[in-house]
Each structure stands twice: as C-alpha cells, then as structure tokens.
Design an enzyme around this catalytic site. Structure first.
Site, PDB file in Angstrom:
ATOM      1  N   MET A 110       0.811  -1.218   0.000  1.00 37.72           N
ATOM      2  CA  MET A 110       0.000   0.000   0.000  1.00 37.72           C
ATOM      3  C   MET A 110       0.851   1.279   0.000  1.00 37.72           C
ATOM      4  O   MET A 110       0.608   2.192   0.786  1.00 37.72           O
ATOM      5  CB  MET A 110      -0.926  -0.003   1.224  1.00 37.72           C
ATOM      6  CG  MET A 110      -1.808  -1.239   1.295  1.00 37.72           C
ATOM      7  SD  MET A 110      -2.838  -1.442  -0.162  1.00 37.72           S
ATOM      8  CE  MET A 110      -4.094  -0.236   0.203  1.00 37.72           C
ATOM      9  N   ARG A 111       1.835   1.305  -0.879  1.00 36.70           N
ATOM     10  CA  ARG A 111       2.637   2.514  -1.000  1.00 36.70           C
ATOM     11  C   ARG A 111       2.876   2.821  -2.467  1.00 36.70           C
ATOM     12  O   ARG A 111       2.998   1.903  -3.289  1.00 36.70           O
ATOM     13  CB  ARG A 111       3.998   2.342  -0.317  1.00 36.70           C
ATOM     14  CG  ARG A 111       3.947   2.426   1.184  1.00 36.70           C
ATOM     15  CD  ARG A 111       5.349   2.380   1.738  1.00 36.70           C
ATOM     16  NE  ARG A 111       6.149   3.524   1.335  1.00 36.70           N
ATOM     17  CZ  ARG A 111       6.133   4.692   1.936  1.00 36.70           C
ATOM     18  NH1 ARG A 111       5.372   4.911   2.977  1.00 36.70           N
ATOM     19  NH2 ARG A 111       6.902   5.678   1.503  1.00 36.70           N
TER      20      ARG A 111
ATOM     21  N   LEU B  28       5.351   3.886  -5.215  1.00 37.96           N
ATOM     22  CA  LEU B  28       6.809   3.827  -5.355  1.00 37.96           C
ATOM     23  C   LEU B  28       7.320   5.059  -6.100  1.00 37.96           C
ATOM     24  O   LEU B  28       6.710   5.502  -7.074  1.00 37.96           O
ATOM     25  CB  LEU B  28       7.198   2.555  -6.104  1.00 37.96           C
ATOM     26  CG  LEU B  28       6.899   1.256  -5.341  1.00 37.96           C
ATOM     27  CD1 LEU B  28       6.957   0.056  -6.274  1.00 37.96           C
ATOM     28  CD2 LEU B  28       7.860   1.087  -4.174  1.00 37.96           C
TER      29      LEU B  28
ATOM     30  N   HIS C 266      -4.265  -5.312  -9.461  1.00 37.80           N
ATOM     31  CA  HIS C 266      -5.206  -4.257  -9.074  1.00 37.80           C
ATOM     32  C   HIS C 266      -6.617  -4.843  -9.192  1.00 37.80           C
ATOM     33  O   HIS C 266      -6.944  -5.452 -10.215  1.00 37.80           O
ATOM     34  CB  HIS C 266      -5.018  -3.079 -10.036  1.00 37.80           C
ATOM     35  CG  HIS C 266      -5.897  -1.905  -9.753  1.00 37.80           C
ATOM     36  ND1 HIS C 266      -5.689  -1.062  -8.684  1.00 37.80           N
ATOM     37  CD2 HIS C 266      -6.970  -1.422 -10.412  1.00 37.80           C
ATOM     38  CE1 HIS C 266      -6.618  -0.122  -8.697  1.00 37.80           C
ATOM     39  NE2 HIS C 266      -7.406  -0.309  -9.739  1.00 37.80           N
TER      40      HIS C 266
ATOM     41  N   ASP D 210      -1.221   3.178 -10.783  1.00 37.53           N
ATOM     42  CA  ASP D 210      -2.021   2.217 -11.555  1.00 37.53           C
ATOM     43  C   ASP D 210      -2.206   2.657 -13.012  1.00 37.53           C
ATOM     44  O   ASP D 210      -3.292   2.554 -13.583  1.00 37.53           O
ATOM     45  CB  ASP D 210      -3.392   1.998 -10.883  1.00 37.53           C
ATOM     46  CG  ASP D 210      -3.239   1.460  -9.460  1.00 37.53           C
ATOM     47  OD1 ASP D 210      -2.337   0.655  -9.232  1.00 37.53           O
ATOM     48  OD2 ASP D 210      -4.025   1.864  -8.580  1.00 37.53           O
TER      49      ASP D 210
HETATM   50  C1  GRF Z   1      -5.884  -7.322  -3.403  1.00 35.50           C
HETATM   51  O1  GRF Z   1      -7.249  -7.088  -3.645  1.00 35.50           O
HETATM   52  C2  GRF Z   1      -5.038  -6.703  -4.487  1.00 35.50           C
HETATM   53  O2  GRF Z   1      -5.642  -6.696  -5.747  1.00 35.50           O
HETATM   54  C3  GRF Z   1      -4.871  -5.290  -3.992  1.00 35.50           C
HETATM   55  O3  GRF Z   1      -4.767  -5.389  -2.595  1.00 35.50           O
HETATM   56  C4  GRF Z   1      -5.399  -6.587  -2.151  1.00 35.50           C
HETATM   57  C5  GRF Z   1      -4.368  -7.356  -1.401  1.00 35.50           C
HETATM   58  O4  GRF Z   1      -4.889  -8.487  -0.755  1.00 35.50           O
HETATM   59  N1  GRF Z   1      -3.742  -4.651  -4.635  1.00 35.50           N
HETATM   60  P1  GRF Z   1      -3.895  -9.551  -0.133  1.00 35.50           P
HETATM   61  O5  GRF Z   1      -2.981  -8.831   0.854  1.00 35.50           O
HETATM   62  O6  GRF Z   1      -3.120 -10.193  -1.249  1.00 35.50           O
HETATM   63  O7  GRF Z   1      -4.772 -10.543   0.592  1.00 35.50           O
END
Ligand code: GRF
Length: 193
Positions: free
Chosen positions: A93-94, A96, A112, A148
C-alpha cells in the site's frame, strides 16, 4: 532455463503472496520462479507470518514517518543481496518513487482489483459495489511512475451479478486474483527465460 528470482512486497493479509508462493512450491510457477524474499513496510502485516510458515525469508522495512525517496532507497538496499529479477507487488500500500521504479524498470508487476483504465488507487472492490457494476475486471500490470497507470499485462472478469455487499464482491474477486496472478506471472517469466 534459469528460474526468475522474485521479491514480493506486501502490507497486509498477503493472500496473493501466499497463492504465488504455493504455486512456486508445488504448482504452475515451480519451474519458472522462486520467491527469494517477502518484504513488508509494516510489522503488523499478517502475511509475514504466512510467508514464514511457508518457509520464505521475510524482512520488514518500516515506512512510517519516512520520506518517500529515502524509504525507497532503504528498500533497494535491503533487496540488493537477494538480486531479484522481478518485484511483485501484492497489496503493497505505497506509491513507489521514480528512484525505485527506475532501479527495476519494466520489472515491477502489480495486481489491481479493478480495470486500471476505469479506476485507480485504493478501494477497487468498494468502487465496483457502490457503482453497482455487474462485473469487474482484475488487472495485472507493469508499474510505471503513475498510480495504476502502467501497461496492462492481463485482465480477468469477475461476475458481480447479485452481489449484496462489498464482502461478497471481495469473496468473488480474491480467489480469481489468486489464480490469475500466478497465470500471468508464469507467462511473463516464461517469455523472458
Ligand atoms: C488485493 O485485492 C489486491 O488486488 C490489492 O490489494 C489486495 C491485497 O490483498 N492490490 P492480499 O494482501 O493479497 O490478501
């Protein structure tokens, strides 16, 4: 035929990471790649324990309070000894910075939970549910310097007809992510071996 060395970056549950690791151990990725490291920016990421249980080395480089480029340089240093051919993002969740993107140019891949041409950023399943989409589209793409916006490698539809909650949307989408991500990685790594 040399197996690709990959590092997987996570921030949370790591269910995609676990699916990929399992495919490398006993599935479709067995002959194409090896997970050298799972790296998280948070100690609290549940996926760290899962990775440990699966026998994969883990590292945490905490990101809290760090300036983006400094953080990315730190991660690059930690990754160095593992010599990854590819960086696989799985719920990392960052955003880059260009410093990182350029170090692994065209070698960073992300999943995504929406069509990146329609929706970017966090909350793809929430977006699909709130907009009453009858289907959504999971996207695996190369990571460029935007959010994205990188070239799409593959997409897979998820049927959302009759879904009554965001949880239901996620419960339909995630299993498809789990199988689809490894299928796409297999294609990418096989072509480049
Ligand atoms: C997934 O829905 C992925 O597409 C998104 O973040 C979520 C991560 O889930 N980028 P996990 O940590 O793999 O369970």
């Amino acid at each position: 035929m040399r197996k690709k060395r990959i590092a997987i970056l996570i921030s949370g549950t790591g269910s995609n990471m676990a699916a990929i690791v399992k495919e490398t151990q006993n599935g479709i990725l067995k002959d194409v790649c090896r997970v050298e490291l799972v790296l998280s920016n948070k100690y609290s990421a549940k996926g760290l324990q899962t990775a440990g249980e699966l026998g994969v080395p883990t590292k945490v480089v905490p990101s809290k309070g760090k300036e983006r480029e400094n953080y990315d340089r730190e991660v690059l240093q930690v990754l160095e000894p593992y010599q990854p051919d590819y960086i696989v993002l799985a719920g990392f969740m960052r955003i880059l910075s260009p410093v990182f993107i350029r170090a692994y140019k065209n070698r960073i891949i992300n999943i995504h939970p929406a069509d990146t041409r329609q929706f970017q950023g966090v909350g793809g399943y929430e977006w699909a549910f709130e907009n009453g989409l009858q289907e959504t589209c999971i996207t695996v793409h190369y990571v460029d310097e935007g959010v994205d916006t990188g070239p799409i490698i593959g997409q897979k539809k998820v049927d959302l007809r009759g879904a009554h909650s965001v949880d239901e949307v996620k419960a339909r989408g995630l299993p498809i992510e789990h199988s689809f991500y490894s299928e796409v990685l297999k294609d990418v790594f096989s072509k480049n071996i």
